[in-house]
Design an enzyme around this catalytic site. Structure first.
Site, PDB file in Angstrom:
ATOM      1  N   SER A 110       1.444  -1.847   4.132  1.00 30.72           N
ATOM      2  CA  SER A 110       0.060  -1.445   3.991  1.00 30.72           C
ATOM      3  C   SER A 110      -0.461  -0.955   5.335  1.00 30.72           C
ATOM      4  O   SER A 110       0.070  -0.001   5.889  1.00 30.72           O
ATOM      5  CB  SER A 110      -0.774  -2.603   3.420  1.00 30.72           C
ATOM      6  OG  SER A 110      -2.030  -2.150   2.969  1.00 30.72           O
ATOM      7  N   GLU A 211       3.408   5.113  -0.939  1.00 31.53           N
ATOM      8  CA  GLU A 211       2.758   4.185  -1.863  1.00 31.53           C
ATOM      9  C   GLU A 211       1.303   4.082  -1.461  1.00 31.53           C
ATOM     10  O   GLU A 211       0.895   4.576  -0.417  1.00 31.53           O
ATOM     11  CB  GLU A 211       3.458   2.816  -1.849  1.00 31.53           C
ATOM     12  CG  GLU A 211       3.427   2.086  -0.531  1.00 31.53           C
ATOM     13  CD  GLU A 211       2.265   1.090  -0.433  1.00 31.53           C
ATOM     14  OE1 GLU A 211       1.606   0.828  -1.454  1.00 31.53           O
ATOM     15  OE2 GLU A 211       2.015   0.596   0.675  1.00 31.53           O
ATOM     16  N   HIS A 280       2.139  -2.198  -3.197  1.00 34.47           N
ATOM     17  CA  HIS A 280       1.108  -3.171  -3.535  1.00 34.47           C
ATOM     18  C   HIS A 280       1.250  -3.754  -4.941  1.00 34.47           C
ATOM     19  O   HIS A 280       0.298  -4.357  -5.451  1.00 34.47           O
ATOM     20  CB  HIS A 280      -0.272  -2.536  -3.373  1.00 34.47           C
ATOM     21  CG  HIS A 280      -0.667  -2.295  -1.948  1.00 34.47           C
ATOM     22  ND1 HIS A 280      -0.168  -1.240  -1.218  1.00 34.47           N
ATOM     23  CD2 HIS A 280      -1.502  -2.974  -1.124  1.00 34.47           C
ATOM     24  CE1 HIS A 280      -0.698  -1.275   0.001  1.00 34.47           C
ATOM     25  NE2 HIS A 280      -1.508  -2.312   0.078  1.00 34.47           N
TER      26      HIS A 280
END
Length: 310
Positions: A110, A211, A280
């Site tokens: 992330s 992502e 995620h």
């Protein structure tokens, strides 16, 4: 590429917090217990418990913890507490010569995309797009995710295939074909934000993994379009799209995620595969960024061809 040191029981790893802070202290305590369960000794960054609003302490202090871990020869790897927000604020403060001189296994995903990008730009060291420390200790984290990171850090064998989702293994080739190249990527919005900075992502002849968090489809479209307009996808060897969930507006005229991928990526003339459990979602397969891999979109596979530690 430089391969970080392989971890063994008895080694020491550090937990640093480059981005957001823990919410409850037990998140950190469970993270330490999980790493100790692998036979590792754990050292906490001096400021890992700090809070400055939505940040895990002041920028200079978060950077100092990273510097201390990179410089310490006893620290064999760095596991980032979690993502959230804040890593981008450290780019101007990080010591690129120090990071280059002391290659280490760095783990996280992330917002930690920014730290991975810095490592790739400054040291050509393999790093691990994986669950972070909070994820390791979270009771909701799947054993699939933990085992994938442990294999990356401890195994002396070639890393092999990035596995399919154990609950729903369907993947789809947006564009067929086969390509080999070094892995790069991460959270797509942060990769887009790296453009024009000292850590701008290099995608040439690479397999780019993308992502994102749950977002509106037009925001996903905008991120991909910006990367395309910057020339960062057409020059790739191939593209892998991991977990990206779209918010639903209810409009029948709304494009789907697959519509966007088909329109923007389907005509690039390179293999594009979607559906691997990276990011995620419930399951997160570790991706050794910088390692040599082969993408076969027709077969639905991404295989890392080498041992990723030394």
């Amino acid at each position: 590429m430089i391969k970080p040191a392989r971890l063994r029981p008895g080694d020491t790893v550090g937990i640093a917090a480059p981005a957001s802070p823990w919410e409850n202290r037990s998140e950190l305590l469970r993270a330490v217990a999980a790493l100790e369960g692998w036979g590792l000794n754990v050292r906490l960054g001096d400021h890992v418990g700090d809070r400055h609003g939505y940040l895990a302490g002041r920028d200079a202090d978060r950077a100092a913890d990273l510097h201390a871990f990179f410089a310490d020869p006893e620290i064999r790897g760095i596991v980032c507490l979690q993502g959230g927000y804040g890593s981008h604020r450290l780019v101007r403060l990080l010591d690129r010569e120090l990071i280059a001189a002391h290659p280490k296994a760095v783990c996280g995903f992330s917002d930690i995309t920014i730290l991975h990008a810095a490592i790739a730009a400054w040291s050509d060291t393999i790093s691990f797009y994986s669950i972070g420390a909070v994820g390791l200790g979270d009771r909701e984290t799947s054993e699939f995710s933990r085992a994938s990171l442990k294999r990356a850090l401890f195994s002396a064998e070639p890393f092999g295939e990035v596995p399919h989702d154990p609950d729903a293994g369907y993947v789809r080739a947006i564009a067929g074909g086969r390509a080999t190249g070094r892995l790069t990527g991460g959270c797509a919005g942060l990769l887009s934000a790296s453009l024009g900075t000292p850590i701008e992502i290099d995608t040439r002849d690479r397999i780019v993994v993308l992502e994102e968090i749950e977002l509106d489809v037009e925001d996903w479209d905008a991120i991909l379009t910006h990367l395309l307009n910057a020339g960062k996808l057409a020059d790739a060897a191939g593209i892998v799209v991991g977990d990206v969930k779209m918010k639903k507006s209810g409009y029948l005229t709304e494009l789907s995620q697959e519509d966007v991928l088909e329109e923007l990526l389907g005509g690039l003339g390179i293999p594009v595969l979607m559906g691997l459990p990276i990011g995620h979602g419930k399951h997160h397969a570790t991706v050794p960024l910088g390692a040599m891999a082969t993408l076969d979109a027709d077969a639905g596979t991404l295989i890392v061809n080498e041992v990723v530690t030394a």
